[in-house]
Write a protein that holds these residues in place. Structure first.
Motif, short mmCIF file in Angstrom:
data_model
loop_
_atom_site.label_atom_id
_atom_site.label_comp_id
_atom_site.label_asym_id
_atom_site.label_seq_id
_atom_site.Cartn_x
_atom_site.Cartn_y
_atom_site.Cartn_z
N ARG A 124 -7.80 -3.54 -7.43
CA ARG A 124 -7.66 -2.02 -5.81
C ARG A 124 -6.53 -1.80 -5.52
N ILE A 125 -5.82 -2.54 -5.09
CA ILE A 125 -4.03 -1.64 -4.97
C ILE A 125 -3.81 -0.17 -6.32
N LEU A 126 -4.02 0.21 -6.98
CA LEU A 126 -4.44 1.11 -8.16
C LEU A 126 -5.18 2.08 -7.49
N LYS A 127 -6.00 1.73 -7.51
CA LYS A 127 -7.35 2.75 -6.88
C LYS A 127 -7.39 3.71 -5.58
N LEU A 128 -6.86 2.88 -4.82
CA LEU A 128 -6.63 3.43 -3.44
C LEU A 128 -4.97 4.44 -3.27
N LEU A 129 -4.46 3.86 -4.22
CA LEU A 129 -3.15 4.71 -4.46
C LEU A 129 -3.82 6.16 -5.00
N LYS A 130 -4.22 6.35 -5.75
CA LYS A 130 -4.78 6.30 -7.17
C LYS A 130 -5.98 8.25 -6.53
N GLU A 131 -6.81 7.62 -5.40
CA GLU A 131 -7.87 8.25 -4.30
C GLU A 131 -6.58 9.35 -3.24
N ALA A 132 -5.09 8.63 -3.57
CA ALA A 132 -4.38 9.23 -2.17
C ALA A 132 -3.94 10.42 -2.92
N ASP A 133 -3.65 10.48 -4.22
CA ASP A 133 -2.98 11.46 -5.17
C ASP A 133 -1.27 11.35 -4.70
N ILE A 134 -1.24 9.48 -5.07
CA ILE A 134 0.21 9.46 -5.06
C ILE A 134 -0.01 9.21 -6.32
N ILE A 135 0.10 8.49 -7.05
CA ILE A 135 0.11 8.46 -8.79
C ILE A 135 -0.90 7.96 -9.71
N GLY B 37 -0.75 2.77 -20.44
CA GLY B 37 0.47 2.43 -20.92
C GLY B 37 2.01 2.76 -19.41
N THR B 38 1.44 4.15 -18.62
CA THR B 38 2.29 4.27 -17.83
C THR B 38 1.67 4.69 -16.96
N ILE B 39 2.55 4.30 -15.15
CA ILE B 39 1.72 5.19 -14.18
C ILE B 39 2.84 6.19 -13.66
N ILE B 40 2.39 7.32 -13.62
CA ILE B 40 3.48 8.38 -13.25
C ILE B 40 2.99 8.99 -11.24
N VAL B 41 4.03 8.75 -10.66
CA VAL B 41 4.15 8.89 -9.18
C VAL B 41 4.60 9.82 -8.70
N LYS B 42 3.61 10.53 -8.59
CA LYS B 42 3.41 11.46 -8.57
C LYS B 42 4.09 12.34 -6.89
N ASP B 43 4.30 11.31 -5.78
CA ASP B 43 4.18 11.60 -4.48
C ASP B 43 5.18 10.07 -3.52
N GLU B 44 6.62 10.51 -4.16
CA GLU B 44 7.72 9.83 -4.13
C GLU B 44 7.53 9.18 -2.65
N GLU B 45 7.60 10.30 -1.91
CA GLU B 45 7.88 10.10 -0.10
C GLU B 45 6.64 9.45 0.60
N ARG B 46 5.45 9.59 -0.64
CA ARG B 46 3.71 9.05 0.55
C ARG B 46 4.10 7.66 -0.29
N LEU B 47 4.55 7.18 -1.27
CA LEU B 47 4.48 5.81 -1.97
C LEU B 47 5.62 5.30 -0.61
N ARG B 48 6.56 5.67 -0.48
CA ARG B 48 7.46 4.57 0.39
C ARG B 48 6.72 4.53 1.66
N ASN C 155 4.51 16.79 -13.09
CA ASN C 155 3.78 16.07 -11.94
C ASN C 155 4.46 14.86 -11.47
N GLY C 156 4.90 14.68 -11.81
CA GLY C 156 5.96 13.76 -11.19
C GLY C 156 6.60 12.70 -12.49
N VAL C 157 7.02 11.67 -11.79
CA VAL C 157 7.93 10.48 -12.46
C VAL C 157 6.92 9.53 -13.41
N GLU C 158 7.14 9.45 -14.26
CA GLU C 158 6.97 8.78 -15.39
C GLU C 158 7.20 7.18 -15.39
N ILE C 159 6.35 6.03 -14.74
CA ILE C 159 6.87 5.06 -15.37
C ILE C 159 6.09 3.88 -16.00
#
Length: 228
Positions: free
Chosen positions: A192-203, A208-219, A168-172
């Motif tokens: 607040r920032i993480l909530k925005l990214l999570k609601e956008a289905d980016i992370i 203990g970890t964060i999974i980046v689901k959409d690298e392009e949208r994160l950029r 489901n993505g890249v785990e960091i």
């Protein structure tokens, strides 16, 4: 000899110790630290030079109030202790194991002999120190000039190169508390920032970890937030 097995298994460490004289090579010690354990403490004296051979460490400065400022996260092949070792200065930062950590260490007296005898290492440490200072200067500018959303996205993208690819993505290996320390802001601001990214289905935020689901949208969010 354990150090020989470490060198054979790790190309980065092998490159650092490529021309290390045998009489110095046999004086290296292998040390292990559990997650959360302090390796070296700010304002204390430590007479060793360290190379990380396994795991991740947080390098941070703490104020008297207890607030932490994370300067960097070190991984396999990174070293520490070089700034303080020449003039026997107290450590400017604390080094804490973010995961179980294995390091090689060598005493100051032997380190100085190594510098004198190994031109390859002298050039390596000069080049990598310059690179570290360059990155610290860049980070200091970004911390001052850019908004928090940009800095969080930028740092996540930096961590991607050491992440583990999942279905489901890249785990960091990145915790919310660590981000708070990294940018010296409140946990609420980071949430607040993480909530925005999570609601956008980016992370996806896990324990203990964060999974980046959409690298392009994160950029894209990083670039869009640069001038907010």
């Amino acid at each position: 000899m354990e150090i020989e097995r470490i060198i054979e298994a790790n190309q980065v460490v092998s490159n650092i110790l490529r021309d290390c004289p045998y009489e110095i090579l046999k004086k290296w010690e292998v040390k292990k630290f559990d997650r959360g354990q302090i390796v070296c403490r700010q304002d204390e004296y430590h007479d060793y030079f360290y190379i990380i051979t396994q795991g991740i460490a947080n390098i941070y400065r703490a104020a008297e109030s207890g607030k932490k400022y994370s300067q960097s996260v070190y991984k396999t092949g990174d070293y520490f202790g070089e700034l303080e070792i020449f003039d026997k200065k107290p450590y400017i930062c604390t080094v804490e194991a973010l995961t179980d950590l294995k390091v090689l260490r060598i005493h100051r007296d032997v380190f100085l002999q190594w510098i004198d005898k190994d031109r390859n290492f002298l050039l390596y440490i000069t080049r990598t120190l310059c690179d570290s200072f360059y990155k610290l200067s860049k980070k200091a500018g970004e911390d001052t000039l850019y908004p928090l959303k940009y800095k969080v996205c930028n740092y996540m993208r930096y961590c991607l190169k050491n992440g583990v690819r999942r279905e489901n993505g890249v785990e960091i290996q990145l915790q919310k508390e660590q981000l708070s320390e990294q940018f010296v802001v409140t946990q609420r601001s980071i949430n607040r920032i993480l909530k925005l990214l999570k609601e956008a289905d980016i992370i996806e935020v896990t324990q203990g970890t964060i999974i980046v689901k959409d690298e392009e949208r994160l950029r894209d969010v990083e670039q869009e937030s640069m001038n907010e």
